[in-house]
Design a protein around this motif. Structure first.
Motif: not given
Length: 94
Positions: A77-90
């Motif tokens: 959950a943490m890894v995919f959450g971080v990746k989601y936030v990074q992609e959303k920000k990008l």
């Protein structure tokens, strides 16, 4: 805060936060370094989580397996959450 938020906070405080943070860090580092496909991340997390639980409890039992899988689920959950936030920000910046 509502009751659901309080129960989530209680779960986080009661569980071994450091252990699943370690699993998440290992999984995130391996994913970034080797470009492991997303479909293998859950299995990788479970293996790492169980191995760390075996080291933590100095043995293997059902409780160790349960703890390792629990840590793996939190790490996923943490890894995919971080990746989601990074992609959303990008995507927001472009």
């Amino acid at each position: 805060m509502d009751e659901a938020s309080l129960s989530l906070i209680e779960v986080l405080v009661k569980s071994e936060f450091g252990t699943y943070m370690m699993v998440a860090t290992f999984v995130f580092a391996i994913r970034e370094a080797t470009k492991v496909p997303k479909k293998y991340i859950p299995a990788l997390s479970i293996v790492i989580g169980v191995l760390l639980a075996i080291l933590e409890f100095k043995g293997f039992s059902f409780e160790v397996l349960k703890s390792g899988i629990q840590n793996a689920v939190w790490a996923i959950a943490m890894v995919f959450g971080v990746k989601y936030v990074q992609e959303k920000k990008l995507n927001k910046n472009t």
